[in-house]
Scaffold this active site. Structure first.
Site, PDB file in Angstrom:
ATOM      1  N   ASP A 106       0.836  -1.210   0.000  1.00 63.53           N
ATOM      2  CA  ASP A 106       0.000   0.000   0.000  1.00 63.53           C
ATOM      3  C   ASP A 106       0.870   1.259   0.000  1.00 63.53           C
ATOM      4  O   ASP A 106       2.038   1.229   0.400  1.00 63.53           O
ATOM      5  CB  ASP A 106      -0.907   0.040   1.233  1.00 63.53           C
ATOM      6  CG  ASP A 106      -1.943  -1.061   1.196  1.00 63.53           C
ATOM      7  OD1 ASP A 106      -2.192  -1.614   0.103  1.00 63.53           O
ATOM      8  OD2 ASP A 106      -2.487  -1.369   2.276  1.00 63.53           O
TER       9      ASP A 106
HETATM   10  N1  URA Z   1      -1.649  -5.781   3.890  1.00 61.46           N
HETATM   11  C1  URA Z   1      -2.050  -4.492   3.883  1.00 61.46           C
HETATM   12  O1  URA Z   1      -3.089  -4.143   4.428  1.00 61.46           O
HETATM   13  N2  URA Z   1      -1.259  -3.578   3.251  1.00 61.46           N
HETATM   14  C2  URA Z   1      -0.091  -3.901   2.643  1.00 61.46           C
HETATM   15  O2  URA Z   1       0.596  -3.032   2.103  1.00 61.46           O
HETATM   16  C3  URA Z   1       0.305  -5.252   2.673  1.00 61.46           C
HETATM   17  C4  URA Z   1      -0.484  -6.177   3.301  1.00 61.46           C
END
Ligand code: URA
Length: 243
Positions: A106
């Site tokens: 993310d």
């Molecule tokens: N899970 C999430 O919520 N975000 C990420 O970046 C990776 C795994």
């Protein structure tokens, strides 16, 4: 990632702008090799990284490339974006050419990101049935409760995808800090799993993918090539082999 496999006659006729009949003639005259072996069949499957020669001169030779990068916050896991800095923007000059990202993080997550030009390799690592574990260090806004451990192990129902998550490991380090290991990579998976307990994630950092840990020598935004051993260990893991 589309497959980069093709037939030998299709490849040669596209490269040299000749018709398939001419390719068959070249084969009959023993002018073509694939990975050092004399080619005889027009329909031979040519994988992405095959070395093809005509009269001893290289027609196609592409080298597989593998990078690890330490992703900072506020960077998008994409190859291009009109608004934000992307992971590929962090690569110098031509280093990013032809590379794609192996599994996303993310926008505000940090840590280990892999990039490659080998579509088969990245598909194997990110396939839903992949058993390669991704390891994260997670900081939470509220205290973590013991009951989460069982819930992560049991799996949680995600109504949008209509799936139950696969067993995940949660190890509580202290009241607001935990390690999580997953084999899947559902959209915002870790945030949604803690969200089930109304406990927002404040920091999420990927520490490792399978046997490969983020190199501590890499500061945020820095990257390096994987070693041949790192690549082969991850390949073996993603193929379910033990080496
Ligand atoms: N899970 C999430 O919520 N975000 C990420 O970046 C990776 C795994």
């Amino acid at each position: 990632m589309p497959s980069k496999r093709t037939r030998l006659d299709r490849l040669i006729s596209a490269e040299l702008k000749v018709n398939r009949g001419e390719v068959r003639l070249m084969l009959a005259r023993q002018r073509i090799t694939v990975n050092g072996v004399l080619a005889t069949a027009a329909n031979q499957v040519i994988e992405e990284f095959c070395h093809v020669t005509l009269d001893g001169k290289t027609l196609r030779a592409k080298t597989p490339r593998y990078l690890m990068l330490h992703k900072p916050k506020a960077v998008v896991s994409a190859t291009s974006d009109d608004e934000h800095t992307t992971v590929v923007d962090l690569l110098r000059d031509k280093d990013g050419e032809g590379l794609h990202i192996v599994g996303r993080l993310d926008y505000n997550s940090t840590g280990l990101i892999l990039l490659t030009n080998n579509g088969r390799w990245s598909r194997q690592l990110t396939a839903p049935e992949s058993r390669v574990q991704k390891h994260y260090r997670v900081t939470l806004e509220n205290p973590i409760q013991e009951e989460y451990v069982e819930a992560f192990k049991k799996g949680m129902y995600f109504a949008y995808e209509q799936i139950t998550t696969k067993p995940a490991n949660l190890r509580i380090i202290h009241s607001h800090l935990a390690d999580v290991s997953l084999t899947e990579g559902r959209y915002h998976q870790i945030k949604r799993m803690f969200g089930y307990f109304q406990n927002p994630v404040s920091d999420l950092h990927r520490t490792a993918i399978g046997s490969l840990s983020l190199d501590p020598a890499l500061a945020e935004g820095e990257y390096r090539n994987l070693t041949a051993l790192e690549v082969s260990e991850l390949t073996a893991l993603s193929e379910g082999l033990s080496i």
